[in-house]
Design a protein around this motif. Structure first.
Motif, PDB file in Angstrom:
ATOM      1  N   ILE A 142      26.529  -5.222   7.626  1.00  0.00           N
ATOM      2  CA  ILE A 142      25.316  -3.868   6.885  1.00  0.00           C
ATOM      3  C   ILE A 142      23.615  -4.033   7.778  1.00  0.00           C
ATOM      4  CG2 ILE A 142      27.226  -4.516   4.935  1.00  0.00           C
ATOM      5  CD1 ILE A 142      24.712  -6.192   3.875  1.00  0.00           C
ATOM      6  N   GLY A 143      23.996  -4.893   9.046  1.00  0.00           N
ATOM      7  CA  GLY A 143      22.405  -5.539   9.018  1.00  0.00           C
ATOM      8  C   GLY A 143      21.419  -5.957   8.103  1.00  0.00           C
ATOM      9  N   ALA A 144      21.986  -7.305   7.821  1.00  0.00           N
ATOM     10  CA  ALA A 144      21.491  -7.839   7.380  1.00  0.00           C
ATOM     11  C   ALA A 144      20.485  -8.743   7.597  1.00  0.00           C
ATOM     12  CB  ALA A 144      22.495  -8.950   6.287  1.00  0.00           C
ATOM     13  N   ASP A 145      19.291  -9.198   7.108  1.00  0.00           N
ATOM     14  CA  ASP A 145      18.061 -10.007   7.710  1.00  0.00           C
ATOM     15  C   ASP A 145      17.705 -10.875   6.798  1.00  0.00           C
ATOM     16  OD1 ASP A 145      16.389 -11.487   9.956  1.00  0.00           O
ATOM     17  OD2 ASP A 145      14.867  -9.815   8.917  1.00  0.00           O
ATOM     18  N   THR A 146      17.744 -11.110   5.789  1.00  0.00           N
ATOM     19  CA  THR A 146      17.092 -11.611   4.670  1.00  0.00           C
ATOM     20  C   THR A 146      17.421 -12.160   4.266  1.00  0.00           C
ATOM     21  OG1 THR A 146      17.033 -10.677   2.744  1.00  0.00           O
ATOM     22  CG2 THR A 146      14.967  -9.986   4.424  1.00  0.00           C
ATOM     23  N   GLU A 154      19.456  -9.496   1.268  1.00  0.00           N
ATOM     24  CA  GLU A 154      20.826  -9.006   2.255  1.00  0.00           C
ATOM     25  C   GLU A 154      21.953 -10.236   2.837  1.00  0.00           C
ATOM     26  OE1 GLU A 154      17.305  -6.161   3.806  1.00  0.00           O
ATOM     27  OE2 GLU A 154      18.098  -8.050   5.148  1.00  0.00           O
ATOM     28  N   ILE A 155      22.132 -11.249   3.519  1.00  0.00           N
ATOM     29  CA  ILE A 155      22.677 -12.096   3.978  1.00  0.00           C
ATOM     30  C   ILE A 155      23.805 -12.472   3.264  1.00  0.00           C
ATOM     31  CG2 ILE A 155      23.447 -14.396   4.931  1.00  0.00           C
ATOM     32  CD1 ILE A 155      20.836 -14.017   6.541  1.00  0.00           C
ATOM     33  N   ALA A 156      23.410 -13.391   1.860  1.00  0.00           N
ATOM     34  CA  ALA A 156      24.439 -13.264   0.825  1.00  0.00           C
ATOM     35  C   ALA A 156      24.548 -12.129   0.459  1.00  0.00           C
ATOM     36  CB  ALA A 156      23.243 -13.364  -0.533  1.00  0.00           C
ATOM     37  N   ILE A 157      24.849 -10.883   0.125  1.00  0.00           N
ATOM     38  CA  ILE A 157      25.032  -9.482  -0.140  1.00  0.00           C
ATOM     39  C   ILE A 157      26.098  -9.653   1.241  1.00  0.00           C
ATOM     40  CG2 ILE A 157      24.628  -7.229  -0.458  1.00  0.00           C
ATOM     41  CD1 ILE A 157      22.396  -7.480  -1.179  1.00  0.00           C
ATOM     42  N   PHE A 197      24.230 -14.007  -6.796  1.00  0.00           N
ATOM     43  CA  PHE A 197      25.883 -13.393  -5.940  1.00  0.00           C
ATOM     44  C   PHE A 197      27.001 -14.001  -6.895  1.00  0.00           C
ATOM     45  CE2 PHE A 197      22.365 -11.283  -2.884  1.00  0.00           C
ATOM     46  CZ  PHE A 197      21.809 -10.879  -4.632  1.00  0.00           C
ATOM     47  N   ALA A 198      27.595 -14.887  -6.384  1.00  0.00           N
ATOM     48  CA  ALA A 198      28.577 -15.321  -7.481  1.00  0.00           C
ATOM     49  C   ALA A 198      28.936 -15.470  -8.830  1.00  0.00           C
ATOM     50  CB  ALA A 198      29.298 -16.359  -5.710  1.00  0.00           C
ATOM     51  N   GLN A 199      27.999 -15.835  -8.957  1.00  0.00           N
ATOM     52  CA  GLN A 199      27.993 -16.024 -10.357  1.00  0.00           C
ATOM     53  C   GLN A 199      27.496 -14.521 -11.219  1.00  0.00           C
ATOM     54  OE1 GLN A 199      24.836 -19.390 -11.249  1.00  0.00           O
ATOM     55  NE2 GLN A 199      27.152 -20.234 -12.196  1.00  0.00           N
ATOM     56  N   ALA A 200      27.235 -13.944 -10.439  1.00  0.00           N
ATOM     57  CA  ALA A 200      27.219 -12.629 -11.419  1.00  0.00           C
ATOM     58  C   ALA A 200      28.622 -11.676 -11.482  1.00  0.00           C
ATOM     59  CB  ALA A 200      26.144 -11.335 -10.308  1.00  0.00           C
ATOM     60  N   LEU A 201      29.219 -12.126 -10.353  1.00  0.00           N
ATOM     61  CA  LEU A 201      30.572 -11.998 -10.829  1.00  0.00           C
ATOM     62  C   LEU A 201      31.464 -13.131 -11.565  1.00  0.00           C
ATOM     63  CD1 LEU A 201      30.732 -11.340  -6.262  1.00  0.00           C
ATOM     64  CD2 LEU A 201      31.028  -9.248  -8.712  1.00  0.00           C
ATOM     65  N   GLY A 202      30.678 -14.447 -11.536  1.00  0.00           N
ATOM     66  CA  GLY A 202      31.738 -14.156 -12.413  1.00  0.00           C
ATOM     67  C   GLY A 202      32.806 -15.721 -12.201  1.00  0.00           C
ATOM     68  N   TRP A 203      32.025 -15.626 -10.920  1.00  0.00           N
ATOM     69  CA  TRP A 203      32.948 -16.900  -9.631  1.00  0.00           C
ATOM     70  C   TRP A 203      32.792 -18.551  -9.983  1.00  0.00           C
ATOM     71  CZ3 TRP A 203      32.469 -14.966  -4.118  1.00  0.00           C
ATOM     72  CH2 TRP A 203      33.483 -13.576  -4.428  1.00  0.00           C
ATOM     73  N   ASP A 204      33.747 -19.420 -10.202  1.00  0.00           N
ATOM     74  CA  ASP A 204      33.082 -21.039 -10.029  1.00  0.00           C
ATOM     75  C   ASP A 204      32.030 -21.617  -9.097  1.00  0.00           C
ATOM     76  OD1 ASP A 204      33.163 -23.011 -11.949  1.00  0.00           O
ATOM     77  OD2 ASP A 204      35.070 -23.521 -11.993  1.00  0.00           O
ATOM     78  N   ALA A 225      21.432 -20.611   0.493  1.00  0.00           N
ATOM     79  CA  ALA A 225      22.699 -20.555  -0.142  1.00  0.00           C
ATOM     80  C   ALA A 225      21.906 -20.117  -1.996  1.00  0.00           C
ATOM     81  CB  ALA A 225      22.853 -22.327  -0.115  1.00  0.00           C
ATOM     82  N   ILE A 226      20.913 -19.880  -2.220  1.00  0.00           N
ATOM     83  CA  ILE A 226      20.490 -19.496  -3.326  1.00  0.00           C
ATOM     84  C   ILE A 226      20.785 -18.332  -4.229  1.00  0.00           C
ATOM     85  CG2 ILE A 226      18.642 -19.546  -5.016  1.00  0.00           C
ATOM     86  CD1 ILE A 226      17.896 -21.842  -3.721  1.00  0.00           C
ATOM     87  N   PRO A 227      20.624 -16.900  -3.333  1.00  0.00           N
ATOM     88  CA  PRO A 227      21.159 -16.203  -3.314  1.00  0.00           C
ATOM     89  C   PRO A 227      22.665 -15.351  -3.853  1.00  0.00           C
ATOM     90  CG  PRO A 227      20.129 -15.839  -1.664  1.00  0.00           C
ATOM     91  CD  PRO A 227      19.928 -16.883  -1.945  1.00  0.00           C
ATOM     92  N   VAL A 228      23.076 -16.681  -2.565  1.00  0.00           N
ATOM     93  CA  VAL A 228      25.059 -17.145  -2.381  1.00  0.00           C
ATOM     94  C   VAL A 228      25.055 -16.877  -4.043  1.00  0.00           C
ATOM     95  CG1 VAL A 228      26.643 -17.508  -1.312  1.00  0.00           C
ATOM     96  CG2 VAL A 228      24.952 -16.807   0.127  1.00  0.00           C
ATOM     97  N   ALA A 229      24.830 -18.099  -4.352  1.00  0.00           N
ATOM     98  CA  ALA A 229      25.362 -18.390  -5.788  1.00  0.00           C
ATOM     99  C   ALA A 229      24.391 -17.850  -6.774  1.00  0.00           C
ATOM    100  CB  ALA A 229      24.597 -19.905  -5.676  1.00  0.00           C
TER     101      ALA A 229
END
Length: 384
Positions: free
Chosen positions: A335-339, A342-345, A223-230, A217-221
């Motif tokens: 997109i063939g995500a595995d890590t 990649e899944i977060a992207i 990447f979302a914050q990099a987009l300015g999401w709350d 869940a960490i990379p999801v958070a």
């Protein structure tokens, strides 16, 4: 932090340091352009800039206009036409084969109506807002370049426009923009001339709720914050160590089974369910599916999501087709995500596609323009 948030912070910083501040806004485009209407760039008299209005080919020239053409602080509009051969002579080298019109204004904290203060309020209170800005006019019309109408969700307006008929038409079109959440350019025909207006939808940061606080869940958070999401992270295990693992700006909620009741969900909310606990996911979906959430993504194979729905059905819970269309499981684009990264992207890309009503396909297979076109509608206003 997204570009507009950075501009707001830059403005606050410039006010504290006593810098003279300008803002450039792309108000109209034709043909192929790098940025769309609404793109903004903040500039100070010391040469500091935040944001972009092109791929880097216009920014320096726009800044020069603030130094040479705005001694009285009055707004100006600059047109860049890369469809003409003169573009090569002038050296802009836009390469996009389009026309860009840029409104340049000096920012004053005490100005009324104050667009920057309005955007700050929309972000702080997390509500939509509409800014209708005059950027061109012809004839003996009673408006000024940069005149505005600001529309709040409750119908309140602030405007420095004096023409009652124009206000009435702008209000109707701004309310329509509120409903469809699409910016547009309109041309209004007045008895003594015409006015061109950019009606801009101000979107507050996208609220993302992540149910689950595992390491994926960490990379999801992030990447979302990099987009300015709350971003709000809900830890269903109530582990105090969770707060240290997530970015400081995240709102981390530690809870047990009464999970969703502690989180505010509205029509703008997007939610990701990744607790890795079947019973927790069952309780979360029981509340999320009937909610107005715009997007609900569930981590795990399709068979697991189908089983969750079957188990909810066995409890006598029935969902409509509309509610199920907002459910995405397995989550993410293919997109063939595995890590975890990649899944977060893949997850963030799918949510972005849903927010913009796109399908996530390759752009090379798209037959329509890449960006939304803000068509100019001509409206004839009644005479008084």
């Amino acid at each position: 932090m997204n570009e507009l948030q950075a501009i707001l912070e830059g403005f606050e910083s410039s006010q504290k340091s006593g810098e003279m501040t300008f803002i450039a806004t792309v108000v109209k485009t034709q043909g192929s352009t790098y940025r769309r209407s609404g793109a903004k760039m903040l500039m100070t008299n010391t040469g500091r800039t935040i944001g972009t209005i092109s791929a880097g080919c216009l920014e320096k020239d726009v800044f020069e206009h603030t130094q040479q053409r705005m001694p009285d602080g009055e707004p100006i509009v600059v047109t860049y036409d890369s469809t003409a051969s003169e573009d090569i002579l002038w050296g802009f080298g836009l390469g996009c084969n389009g026309i860009v019109q840029v409104l340049i204004e000096r920012l004053e904290r005490k100005s009324t109506p104050n667009a920057i203060a309005f955007i700050q309020e929309c972000f702080h209170k997390k509500h939509l807002g509409i800014i209708a800005t005059v950027f061109a006019f012809e004839g003996a019309v009673k408006v000024k370049l940069g005149s505005r109408l600001l529309l709040y969700p409750d119908g309140k307006i602030i405007t420095d426009i004096k023409d009652a008929n124009l206000i009435q038409s702008l209000l109707a079109d701004s309310q329509a923009a509120f409903a469809n959440q699409k910016s547009r350019v309109n041309n209004y025909q007045l008895p003594l001339g015409s006015v061109e207006v950019f009606i801009e939808v101000i979107q507050p940061p996208t609220p993302l709720v992540i149910f689950g606080a595992g390491y994926d869940a960490i990379p999801v958070a992030q990447f979302a914050q990099a987009l300015g999401w709350d971003v709000t992270v809900v830890d269903c295990r109530a582990n105090e160590a969770t707060k240290a693992r997530f970015p400081i700006a995240c709102d981390v909620i530690l809870t047990r089974r009464e999970i969703v009741k502690q989180v505010f969900i509205d029509v703008n909310t997007v939610a990701v369910v990744m607790t890795h606990n079947y019973l927790d996911d069952l309780e979360i979906l029981k509340t999320l599916l009937p909610s107005p959430a715009r997007y609900i993504g569930v981590l795990g194979p399709k068979a697991r999501t189908e089983r969750l729905l079957e188990d909810l059905g066995s409890q006598g819970i029935v969902y409509t087709t509309e509610q199920l269309t907002r459910l995405y499981g397995p989550i993410g684009i293919d997109i063939g995500a595995d890590t975890p990264e990649e899944i977060a992207i893949a997850i963030i890309a799918e949510i972005q596609a849903v927010l913009t009503n796109r399908n996530g396909n390759f752009l090379k297979n798209r037959n329509q323009p890449i960006h939304q076109c803000y068509e100019s509608n001509s409206n004839l206003l009644p005479t008084t």
